[in-house]
Write a protein that holds these residues in place. Structure first.
Motif, PDB file in Angstrom:
ATOM      1  N   ARG A  48       0.817  -1.215   0.000  1.00 20.14           N
ATOM      2  CA  ARG A  48       0.000   0.000   0.000  1.00 20.14           C
ATOM      3  C   ARG A  48       0.849   1.263   0.000  1.00 20.14           C
ATOM      4  O   ARG A  48       1.829   1.376   0.735  1.00 20.14           O
ATOM      5  CB  ARG A  48      -0.901  -0.006   1.248  1.00 20.14           C
ATOM      6  CG  ARG A  48      -1.924   1.096   1.301  1.00 20.14           C
ATOM      7  CD  ARG A  48      -2.793   0.922   2.545  1.00 20.14           C
ATOM      8  NE  ARG A  48      -2.073   1.234   3.769  1.00 20.14           N
ATOM      9  CZ  ARG A  48      -2.087   2.423   4.369  1.00 20.14           C
ATOM     10  NH1 ARG A  48      -2.785   3.419   3.854  1.00 20.14           N
ATOM     11  NH2 ARG A  48      -1.418   2.623   5.476  1.00 20.14           N
ATOM     12  N   GLN A  49       0.467   2.236  -0.835  1.00 25.89           N
ATOM     13  CA  GLN A  49       1.131   3.540  -0.821  1.00 25.89           C
ATOM     14  C   GLN A  49       0.871   4.219   0.524  1.00 25.89           C
ATOM     15  O   GLN A  49      -0.273   4.359   0.950  1.00 25.89           O
ATOM     16  CB  GLN A  49       0.589   4.419  -1.952  1.00 25.89           C
ATOM     17  CG  GLN A  49       1.191   5.816  -1.994  1.00 25.89           C
ATOM     18  CD  GLN A  49       0.506   6.700  -3.017  1.00 25.89           C
ATOM     19  OE1 GLN A  49      -0.227   6.215  -3.881  1.00 25.89           O
ATOM     20  NE2 GLN A  49       0.722   7.995  -2.917  1.00 25.89           N
ATOM     21  N   GLN A  50       1.921   4.638   1.189  1.00 31.53           N
ATOM     22  CA  GLN A  50       1.802   5.231   2.511  1.00 31.53           C
ATOM     23  C   GLN A  50       1.452   6.720   2.424  1.00 31.53           C
ATOM     24  O   GLN A  50       1.839   7.406   1.473  1.00 31.53           O
ATOM     25  CB  GLN A  50       3.109   5.069   3.286  1.00 31.53           C
ATOM     26  CG  GLN A  50       3.430   3.627   3.654  1.00 31.53           C
ATOM     27  CD  GLN A  50       2.497   3.100   4.721  1.00 31.53           C
ATOM     28  OE1 GLN A  50       2.356   3.674   5.797  1.00 31.53           O
ATOM     29  NE2 GLN A  50       1.840   1.974   4.439  1.00 31.53           N
ATOM     30  N   PRO A  51       0.731   7.230   3.412  1.00 30.41           N
ATOM     31  CA  PRO A  51       0.419   8.668   3.424  1.00 30.41           C
ATOM     32  C   PRO A  51       1.636   9.476   3.844  1.00 30.41           C
ATOM     33  O   PRO A  51       2.618   8.924   4.372  1.00 30.41           O
ATOM     34  CB  PRO A  51      -0.688   8.763   4.480  1.00 30.41           C
ATOM     35  CG  PRO A  51      -0.372   7.648   5.426  1.00 30.41           C
ATOM     36  CD  PRO A  51       0.161   6.527   4.578  1.00 30.41           C
ATOM     37  N   HIS A  52       1.579  10.764   3.626  1.00 34.04           N
ATOM     38  CA  HIS A  52       2.675  11.647   4.009  1.00 34.04           C
ATOM     39  C   HIS A  52       2.440  12.157   5.436  1.00 34.04           C
ATOM     40  O   HIS A  52       2.101  13.317   5.657  1.00 34.04           O
ATOM     41  CB  HIS A  52       2.796  12.817   3.026  1.00 34.04           C
ATOM     42  CG  HIS A  52       3.063  12.382   1.612  1.00 34.04           C
ATOM     43  ND1 HIS A  52       4.228  11.746   1.230  1.00 34.04           N
ATOM     44  CD2 HIS A  52       2.306  12.473   0.486  1.00 34.04           C
ATOM     45  CE1 HIS A  52       4.181  11.468  -0.059  1.00 34.04           C
ATOM     46  NE2 HIS A  52       3.025  11.899  -0.534  1.00 34.04           N
ATOM     47  N   GLN A  93      -4.441  16.726   4.093  1.00 31.38           N
ATOM     48  CA  GLN A  93      -4.450  17.551   2.878  1.00 31.38           C
ATOM     49  C   GLN A  93      -4.745  19.018   3.167  1.00 31.38           C
ATOM     50  O   GLN A  93      -4.303  19.909   2.437  1.00 31.38           O
ATOM     51  CB  GLN A  93      -5.507  17.015   1.900  1.00 31.38           C
ATOM     52  CG  GLN A  93      -5.262  15.603   1.424  1.00 31.38           C
ATOM     53  CD  GLN A  93      -6.430  15.055   0.636  1.00 31.38           C
ATOM     54  OE1 GLN A  93      -6.914  15.667  -0.323  1.00 31.38           O
ATOM     55  NE2 GLN A  93      -6.930  13.878   1.024  1.00 31.38           N
ATOM     56  N   ASP A 131      -8.653  12.287   4.490  1.00 28.69           N
ATOM     57  CA  ASP A 131      -7.295  11.750   4.600  1.00 28.69           C
ATOM     58  C   ASP A 131      -7.220  10.278   4.932  1.00 28.69           C
ATOM     59  O   ASP A 131      -6.163   9.660   4.756  1.00 28.69           O
ATOM     60  CB  ASP A 131      -6.525  12.538   5.665  1.00 28.69           C
ATOM     61  CG  ASP A 131      -6.443  14.006   5.318  1.00 28.69           C
ATOM     62  OD1 ASP A 131      -5.857  14.336   4.276  1.00 28.69           O
ATOM     63  OD2 ASP A 131      -6.983  14.839   6.084  1.00 28.69           O
ATOM     64  N   GLY A 132      -8.295   9.683   5.438  1.00 29.80           N
ATOM     65  CA  GLY A 132      -8.185   8.287   5.786  1.00 29.80           C
ATOM     66  C   GLY A 132      -9.361   7.756   6.555  1.00 29.80           C
ATOM     67  O   GLY A 132     -10.458   8.341   6.543  1.00 29.80           O
ATOM     68  N   GLU A 151      -5.188   3.508  -0.794  1.00 28.44           N
ATOM     69  CA  GLU A 151      -3.875   3.955  -1.277  1.00 28.44           C
ATOM     70  C   GLU A 151      -3.609   5.393  -0.829  1.00 28.44           C
ATOM     71  O   GLU A 151      -4.407   6.294  -1.093  1.00 28.44           O
ATOM     72  CB  GLU A 151      -3.805   3.851  -2.802  1.00 28.44           C
ATOM     73  CG  GLU A 151      -3.868   2.435  -3.319  1.00 28.44           C
ATOM     74  CD  GLU A 151      -2.758   1.562  -2.760  1.00 28.44           C
ATOM     75  OE1 GLU A 151      -1.575   1.965  -2.838  1.00 28.44           O
ATOM     76  OE2 GLU A 151      -3.062   0.479  -2.231  1.00 28.44           O
ATOM     77  N   GLY A 152      -2.493   5.598  -0.148  1.00 30.33           N
ATOM     78  CA  GLY A 152      -2.103   6.927   0.308  1.00 30.33           C
ATOM     79  C   GLY A 152      -2.916   7.447   1.473  1.00 30.33           C
ATOM     80  O   GLY A 152      -2.780   8.625   1.843  1.00 30.33           O
ATOM     81  N   LYS A 153      -3.752   6.602   2.081  1.00 35.58           N
ATOM     82  CA  LYS A 153      -4.634   7.047   3.152  1.00 35.58           C
ATOM     83  C   LYS A 153      -4.056   6.720   4.534  1.00 35.58           C
ATOM     84  O   LYS A 153      -3.349   5.727   4.707  1.00 35.58           O
ATOM     85  CB  LYS A 153      -6.009   6.378   3.029  1.00 35.58           C
ATOM     86  CG  LYS A 153      -6.754   6.708   1.741  1.00 35.58           C
ATOM     87  CD  LYS A 153      -7.120   8.187   1.652  1.00 35.58           C
ATOM     88  CE  LYS A 153      -7.987   8.481   0.435  1.00 35.58           C
ATOM     89  NZ  LYS A 153      -8.329   9.922   0.332  1.00 35.58           N
ATOM     90  N   GLN A 193      -1.146   3.739  10.598  1.00 31.13           N
ATOM     91  CA  GLN A 193      -0.610   4.943  11.226  1.00 31.13           C
ATOM     92  C   GLN A 193      -0.975   5.112  12.696  1.00 31.13           C
ATOM     93  O   GLN A 193      -0.423   5.980  13.367  1.00 31.13           O
ATOM     94  CB  GLN A 193      -1.076   6.179  10.447  1.00 31.13           C
ATOM     95  CG  GLN A 193      -0.343   6.415   9.151  1.00 31.13           C
ATOM     96  CD  GLN A 193      -0.476   5.296   8.149  1.00 31.13           C
ATOM     97  OE1 GLN A 193      -1.573   4.910   7.761  1.00 31.13           O
ATOM     98  NE2 GLN A 193       0.649   4.735   7.754  1.00 31.13           N
TER      99      GLN A 193
END
Length: 297
Positions: free
Chosen positions: A30-34, A39, A85-86, A104-106, A142
């Motif tokens: 999974r793409q990780q969030p920043h 946002q 965001d998630g 993805e990215g969440k 997270q």
């Protein structure tokens, strides 16, 4: 955009039955969030851990969250909106969303204690029956969220308190956020547990939960929006996310209260479930967009 329909649900069921290992593979890839900035500069998370505690009501519908396909469809619609965001949920919800490709990215927060089933005699003894810290860390999520209800008349409170303290320590050992949702709670004349939403009660619950464990370095508080939120937020230096709460008949008044609380720099975001997923008019997108607008005001 991801579509949730009979075909996609059938695919989720088939994957669970024939290829359960896919869940772990998807989590690992999974793409990780920043981080936890969000946002808009603050986090907006959609919550859906209520079903695991048997709490299915939204508005006037006592089983609104009982239809999994409908719940997932609404969650996917919410997660697709800019500014969201998630998600906060139990493993079954999060894994459904993984299989649908919606995370993805969440930011993903795993719900940890769901053993205090709604309406039971053991509700305050809120056992950790969901995620634990090692599982959250291994999946690359997270944070972990725990409910901490303090009933002055129920001796089971102390067991929940100790379990929450241990969970905070275990999450901190993995450098993962611990989201603690505290309440002062009491049983009413019918035996149903009611949360005390007076300003004084929320201040007391916040100060007790902030002191859990051997470190508060990774602890965030999830607090309800009540009268005199200024006094509540002055009670702690920990980051706070606002609890969306029940679906309100007057959504405008609810949004106004959120907007006022969001003016504080202590508030790092919001965690909203039924209010966004089951708004009175059924328009998920509009409810989400209005909340995102509050976050950026």
């Amino acid at each position: 955009m991801i579509t949730v329909n009979a075909a996609s649900i059938a695919k989720v069921v088939q994957t669970r039955a024939l290829h359960p290992e896919r869940i772990g593979e998807l989590a690992a890839r999974r793409q990780q969030p920043h981080g936890l900035v969000g946002q808009t500069g603050r986090l907006l998370l959609v919550a859906a851990d209520h079903p695991a505690r048997g709490a299915l009501r939204a508005g006037d519908n006592p089983v609104a969250m009982g239809d999994r396909a409908e719940l997932l469809a609404r969650m996917v619609r919410a997660l697709d909106r800019p500014g969201v965001d998630g998600v906060l949920g139990t493993a079954d919800i999060i894994e459904d969303l993984l299989l649908l490709g919606a995370l993805e990215g969440k930011v993903v927060i795993g719900s940890m204690n769901r053993g205090g089933l709604a309406g039971t005699v053991f509700e305050i003894d809120d056992r950790f029956t969901g995620y634990d810290a090692p599982a959250i860390a291994a999946a690359g999520y997270q944070g972990g969220k725990m409910l901490f209800r303090i009933d002055p008349q129920d001796p089971s409170t102390v067991a929940t308190m100790q379990s929450c303290a241990q969970a905070v320590d275990q999450l901190a050992a993995h450098s993962i956020m611990a989201m603690v949702e505290p309440f002062i709670s009491r049983r009413d004349e019918s035996g149903r547990i009611r949360n005390d939403l007076t300003t004084e009660a929320v201040i007391r619950s916040a100060t007790v939960s902030a002191g859990l464990a051997s470190t508060s370095a990774y602890t965030w508080l999830k607090l309800p929006v009540v009268d005199n939120m200024e006094a509540v937020l002055a009670a702690t230096t920990l980051p706070v996310v606002l609890l969306g709460g029940e679906v309100a008949p007057d959504q405008g008044a609810q949004f106004a209260a959120w907007s006022k609380a969001l003016a504080s720099p202590s508030v790092r975001g919001m965690v909203v479930g039924r209010t966004l997923l089951f708004p009175p008019d059924g328009d998920v997108e509009s409810a989400v967009d209005a909340t995102v607008e509050l976050m950026t005001a």
